[in-house]
Design an enzyme around this catalytic site. Sequence first.
Site, PDB file in Angstrom:
ATOM      1  N   ASP A  86       0.914  -1.247  -0.016  1.00  0.00           N
ATOM      2  CA  ASP A  86      -0.013  -0.147   0.161  1.00  0.00           C
ATOM      3  C   ASP A  86       0.987   1.244   0.186  1.00  0.00           C
ATOM      4  O   ASP A  86       1.985   1.416   0.701  1.00  0.00           O
ATOM      5  CB  ASP A  86      -1.028   0.107   1.108  1.00  0.00           C
ATOM      6  CG  ASP A  86      -2.075   1.050   1.091  1.00  0.00           C
ATOM      7  OD1 ASP A  86      -3.348   0.354   1.032  1.00  0.00           O
ATOM      8  OD2 ASP A  86      -1.787   2.152   1.275  1.00  0.00           O
TER       9      ASP A  86
ATOM     10  N   ASN B 186     -13.035  -2.958   2.448  1.00  0.00           N
ATOM     11  CA  ASN B 186     -13.899  -1.529   2.455  1.00  0.00           C
ATOM     12  C   ASN B 186     -14.992  -1.685   1.179  1.00  0.00           C
ATOM     13  O   ASN B 186     -14.421  -1.585   0.325  1.00  0.00           O
ATOM     14  CB  ASN B 186     -13.178  -0.462   2.759  1.00  0.00           C
ATOM     15  CG  ASN B 186     -12.320  -0.420   3.854  1.00  0.00           C
ATOM     16  OD1 ASN B 186     -12.808  -0.691   4.795  1.00  0.00           O
ATOM     17  ND2 ASN B 186     -11.074   0.340   3.817  1.00  0.00           N
TER      18      ASN B 186
ATOM     19  N   GLY C 179     -15.270   3.606   3.692  1.00  0.00           N
ATOM     20  CA  GLY C 179     -14.138   3.525   3.374  1.00  0.00           C
ATOM     21  C   GLY C 179     -13.368   3.510   2.412  1.00  0.00           C
ATOM     22  O   GLY C 179     -12.487   3.680   2.164  1.00  0.00           O
TER      23      GLY C 179
ATOM     24  N   HIS D  52     -10.280  -4.779  -3.506  1.00  0.00           N
ATOM     25  CA  HIS D  52      -8.961  -5.168  -2.982  1.00  0.00           C
ATOM     26  C   HIS D  52      -9.298  -5.454  -1.662  1.00  0.00           C
ATOM     27  O   HIS D  52      -9.993  -4.959  -0.838  1.00  0.00           O
ATOM     28  CB  HIS D  52      -7.914  -3.922  -2.903  1.00  0.00           C
ATOM     29  CG  HIS D  52      -8.451  -2.534  -2.524  1.00  0.00           C
ATOM     30  ND1 HIS D  52      -9.700  -1.836  -3.168  1.00  0.00           N
ATOM     31  CD2 HIS D  52      -8.322  -1.782  -1.354  1.00  0.00           C
ATOM     32  CE1 HIS D  52      -9.706  -0.630  -2.577  1.00  0.00           C
ATOM     33  NE2 HIS D  52      -9.151  -0.974  -1.331  1.00  0.00           N
TER      34      HIS D  52
HETATM   35  P1  AMP Z   1      -9.752   1.664   0.250  1.00  0.00           P
HETATM   36  O1  AMP Z   1      -9.541   2.975   1.039  1.00  0.00           O
HETATM   37  O2  AMP Z   1     -10.235   0.576   1.207  1.00  0.00           O
HETATM   38  O3  AMP Z   1     -10.310   1.714  -0.986  1.00  0.00           O
HETATM   39  O4  AMP Z   1      -8.097   1.392   0.028  1.00  0.00           O
HETATM   40  C1  AMP Z   1      -7.457   2.150  -0.849  1.00  0.00           C
HETATM   41  C2  AMP Z   1      -6.051   1.915  -0.632  1.00  0.00           C
HETATM   42  O5  AMP Z   1      -5.223   2.043  -2.018  1.00  0.00           O
HETATM   43  C3  AMP Z   1      -5.228   2.931   0.340  1.00  0.00           C
HETATM   44  O6  AMP Z   1      -4.888   2.244   1.636  1.00  0.00           O
HETATM   45  C4  AMP Z   1      -4.352   3.606  -0.618  1.00  0.00           C
HETATM   46  O7  AMP Z   1      -3.408   4.030   0.183  1.00  0.00           O
HETATM   47  C5  AMP Z   1      -4.000   2.689  -1.472  1.00  0.00           C
HETATM   48  N1  AMP Z   1      -3.503   3.092  -3.037  1.00  0.00           N
HETATM   49  C6  AMP Z   1      -4.179   4.023  -3.486  1.00  0.00           C
HETATM   50  N2  AMP Z   1      -3.426   4.329  -4.751  1.00  0.00           N
HETATM   51  C7  AMP Z   1      -2.372   3.282  -4.688  1.00  0.00           C
HETATM   52  C8  AMP Z   1      -1.109   2.908  -5.582  1.00  0.00           C
HETATM   53  N3  AMP Z   1      -0.971   3.638  -6.479  1.00  0.00           N
HETATM   54  N4  AMP Z   1      -0.278   2.096  -4.993  1.00  0.00           N
HETATM   55  C9  AMP Z   1      -0.584   1.279  -3.911  1.00  0.00           C
HETATM   56  N5  AMP Z   1      -1.551   1.685  -3.001  1.00  0.00           N
HETATM   57  C10 AMP Z   1      -2.243   2.659  -3.332  1.00  0.00           C
END
Ligand code: AMP
Length: 110
Positions: free
Chosen positions: A30, A83, A89, A96
């Site tokens: 992440d 989420n 969230g 994912h």
């Molecule tokens: P959610 O809030 O459950 O949708 O989680 C999305 C997650 O994706 C967050 O923890 C972000 O930090 C992560 N994220 C967003 N863009 C990227 C990226 N390019 N590479 C890795 N993680 C990412």
Amino acid sequence: MTDCIFCKIANGEIPSKFIYEDDKVAAFNDLNPQAPVHFLVIPKKHYASLNDIDSKEAFADIFSAIPKITAKLGIKEYRTVVNTGASAGQTVFHIHVHVMAGREFTWPAG
Ligand code: AMP
Ligand code: ZN
């Protein structure tokens, strides 16, 4: 899906270091880790959220990858989070699973 950041990561359009990959899923760290270990497991096929998963195989592909990855990392205890929807969230609308480890976790989640 053309404008999805996780599709672009999955298909290599955005270069990323995968910590695990097979023909159905990929896992990568992440960008904004919430624990010493924090990676995401995604299907290569686009599903906006858990609500859109259309087969048992898709669940199995995603979740069966997790213990393979944690075993490789030597991790036995970890938090998994999915989420679903903005109020829960979700900020990236390509399903994912967050996998986090390396610290104590409290419950209930905030
Ligand atoms: P959610 O809030 O459950 O949708 O989680 C999305 C997650 O994706 C967050 O923890 C972000 O930090 C992560 N994220 C967003 N863009 C990227 C990226 N390019 N590479 C890795 N993680 C990412
Ligand atoms: Zn996508």
